[in-house]
Design an enzyme around this catalytic site. Structure first.
Site, PDB file in Angstrom:
ATOM      1  N   LYS A  35      -4.997  10.210   2.938  1.00  0.00           N
ATOM      2  CA  LYS A  35      -5.580   8.869   2.785  1.00  0.00           C
ATOM      3  C   LYS A  35      -7.094   8.912   2.639  1.00  0.00           C
ATOM      4  CE  LYS A  35      -1.874   6.041   4.330  1.00  0.00           C
ATOM      5  NZ  LYS A  35      -1.342   4.923   5.042  1.00  0.00           N
ATOM      6  N   LYS A  71       5.875  10.232  -2.325  1.00  0.00           N
ATOM      7  CA  LYS A  71       6.697   9.242  -1.620  1.00  0.00           C
ATOM      8  C   LYS A  71       6.395   7.839  -2.141  1.00  0.00           C
ATOM      9  CE  LYS A  71       4.235   7.711   2.467  1.00  0.00           C
ATOM     10  NZ  LYS A  71       4.410   6.971   3.667  1.00  0.00           N
ATOM     11  N   LYS A 121       3.037   1.851  -0.499  1.00  0.00           N
ATOM     12  CA  LYS A 121       2.475   0.522  -0.773  1.00  0.00           C
ATOM     13  C   LYS A 121       1.239   0.604  -1.638  1.00  0.00           C
ATOM     14  CE  LYS A 121       3.551  -1.116   3.889  1.00  0.00           C
ATOM     15  NZ  LYS A 121       3.036  -0.455   5.099  1.00  0.00           N
TER      16      LYS A 121
HETATM   17  N1  AQP Z   1       8.750   6.276   1.146  1.00  0.00           N
HETATM   18  C1  AQP Z   1       9.256   6.108   2.365  1.00  0.00           C
HETATM   19  N2  AQP Z   1      10.510   6.523   2.670  1.00  0.00           N
HETATM   20  C2  AQP Z   1      11.037   6.343   3.912  1.00  0.00           C
HETATM   21  N3  AQP Z   1      10.354   5.725   4.915  1.00  0.00           N
HETATM   22  C3  AQP Z   1       9.100   5.285   4.653  1.00  0.00           C
HETATM   23  N4  AQP Z   1       8.181   4.649   5.405  1.00  0.00           N
HETATM   24  C4  AQP Z   1       7.080   4.419   4.671  1.00  0.00           C
HETATM   25  N5  AQP Z   1       7.230   4.900   3.435  1.00  0.00           N
HETATM   26  C5  AQP Z   1       8.492   5.444   3.387  1.00  0.00           C
HETATM   27  C6  AQP Z   1       8.421   4.270   6.791  1.00  0.00           C
HETATM   28  O1  AQP Z   1       8.125   2.887   6.920  1.00  0.00           O
HETATM   29  C7  AQP Z   1       7.597   2.647   8.223  1.00  0.00           C
HETATM   30  C8  AQP Z   1       6.379   1.811   8.121  1.00  0.00           C
HETATM   31  O2  AQP Z   1       5.382   2.480   7.390  1.00  0.00           O
HETATM   32  P1  AQP Z   1       3.906   1.902   7.462  1.00  0.00           P
HETATM   33  O3  AQP Z   1       3.829   0.613   6.813  1.00  0.00           O
HETATM   34  O4  AQP Z   1       3.415   1.879   8.838  1.00  0.00           O
HETATM   35  O5  AQP Z   1       2.977   2.953   6.819  1.00  0.00           O
HETATM   36  P2  AQP Z   1       3.006   3.919   5.664  1.00  0.00           P
HETATM   37  O6  AQP Z   1       3.912   5.054   5.977  1.00  0.00           O
HETATM   38  O7  AQP Z   1       1.587   4.240   5.497  1.00  0.00           O
HETATM   39  O8  AQP Z   1       3.551   3.096   4.441  1.00  0.00           O
HETATM   40  P3  AQP Z   1       3.252   3.411   2.961  1.00  0.00           P
HETATM   41  O9  AQP Z   1       4.096   2.554   2.159  1.00  0.00           O
HETATM   42  O10 AQP Z   1       3.348   4.856   2.696  1.00  0.00           O
HETATM   43  O11 AQP Z   1       1.777   2.926   2.783  1.00  0.00           O
HETATM   44  P4  AQP Z   1       0.536   3.648   2.163  1.00  0.00           P
HETATM   45  O12 AQP Z   1       0.665   3.505   0.709  1.00  0.00           O
HETATM   46  O13 AQP Z   1      -0.606   2.877   2.726  1.00  0.00           O
HETATM   47  O14 AQP Z   1       0.564   5.079   2.623  1.00  0.00           O
HETATM   48  C9  AQP Z   1       7.363   4.009   8.883  1.00  0.00           C
HETATM   49  O15 AQP Z   1       8.432   4.256   9.789  1.00  0.00           O
HETATM   50  C10 AQP Z   1       7.438   4.964   7.730  1.00  0.00           C
HETATM   51  O16 AQP Z   1       7.951   6.224   8.133  1.00  0.00           O
END
Ligand code: AQP
Length: 332
Positions: free
Chosen positions: A111, A194, A197
């Protein structure tokens, strides 16, 4: 009863990965555990958030949980910033965790990117706050996607070090719960990344509020390879995009990947994608509709988060008092 804590960041674009990797599993676990589900808005601001968007996205995550089937009566749903104990315990953990531990966190590296000097201190200390979220309630189990495994190991290290440093058995050593056919949903445009968002491409993810047309279009345009589907999971080796779509199909239909491939052995992606698209619409469109209905009633959603925060504070207060006493904070 064992206790679960889990959270989602209100950073917009809630997607299929968040649903299959986290929220849907919460629905399956409620009843067997004492559950605390949190909209982690303090984590969200480790990267810049427009304040108006943050309010909207906080409500949207709460709406997504409820629309997916998390029962707000049987479980606690709240947003993190309403319970100050998270920040208080995080500070104590900032003084327990070691810089070397945080330096190994791959999420920070991803990040912060190349511009690490300019990343917020909050982004660096994010795993300590996550440990505080969980241990503030002495949660024993944390359902998450694969990507959070390393942070949970750090939570365990912090609990063990705190207990050792102060010669107490205060914090439990938490267990991750990583299950389901889609613990790591990948980008629809690149099977090596992966689904996330923050991906600039809208086509990389299916969001929880996408309508039927958007879901169908994104699946139609999802990257694949030229070969037909294999009949067994071993045939997916070296085919990340095919493996991803098969995993999504299995997760959405509550089947195993082997079972799905048995049905589509040798099928072209065109047929598979049509069926996947129908399945995704059938599962996700009603959730999206319910989210929109809930989002129109902000008073209901806000009231629910405030009531949830009061319940969370009741659980956290004696635990935080115990921690402060152990640390030697006078007045605790
Ligand atoms: N691609 C994924 N597959 C399975 N599980 C996922 N999670 C996130 N992406 C995937 C799970 O969703 C929960 C909440 O995640 P979060 O919102 O706290 O944060 P994150 O992992 O940072 O989400 P993103 O979508 O990946 O955001 P960005 O783009 O900001 O990095 C967690 O339980 C996570 O494991």
């Amino acid at each position: 009863m064992n206790r679960i804590f889990s959270g989602v960041q209100p950073t917009g674009n809630l997607h299929l990965g968040n649903y299959l990797g986290a929220i849907r599993n919460w629905v399956a676990l409620q009843g067997d555990f004492d559950c605390i589900f949190c909209v982690v808005d303090m984590h969200a601001i480790t990267l810049w958030q427009d304040p108006k968007d943050l309010v909207h996205n906080t409500r949207e995550v709460a709406a997504a949980m409820i629309a997916s089937g998390v029962d707000p009566e049987r479980n606690i749903i709240f947003n993190q910033s309403q319970v100050s104990g998270h920040a208080e315990l995080a500070w104590i953990f900032n003084c327990v965790a070691r810089v070397g531990w945080l330096n190994r966190m791959t999420q920070f590296k991803e990040k912060a990117g190349k511009n690490r000097e300019n990343a917020s201190v909050g982004l660096y200390a994010y795993p300590n706050l996550m440990a505080a979220d969980i241990l503030l309630y002495k949660a024993t189990h944390v359902p998450v996607g694969e990507d959070q495994k390393q942070h949970l190991e750090l939570t365990r290290d912090i609990a063990i070090k705190f207990n050792n440093d102060f010669g107490v058995e205060l914090f439990p050593v938490v267990e991750p719960l990583i299950f389901g056919a889609a613990t790591r949903v990948m980008s629809l445009k690149d099977g090596s990344k992966k689904m996330s968002k923050s991906d600039p491409s809208e086509l990389s993810r299916i969001t929880m509020t996408d309508d039927a047309d958007a879901i169908a279009k994104k699946i139609r345009k999802a990257r694949t390879d030229p070969d037909p589907l294999p009949g067994i999971p071993d045939g997916l080796d070296g085919r990340p995009e095919a493996a991803n779509l098969a995993g999504i199909f299995a997760a959405l239909s509550d089947r195993t990947v082997a079972d799905v491939l048995g049905e589509y052995d040798g099928a072209p992606f065109s047929r598979f994608k049509t069926d996947l698209s129908d399945l995704a619409v059938a599962k996700l469109a009603p959730i999206g509709d319910e989210m929109r209905r809930l989002m129109a009633d902000t008073a209901y959603v806000d009231g629910l988060l405030t009531a949830g925060a009061a319940k969370a504070r009741d659980i956290a207060a004696p635990i935080l008092a115990e921690v402060k006493k152990v640390v030697g904070f006078l007045g605790a």
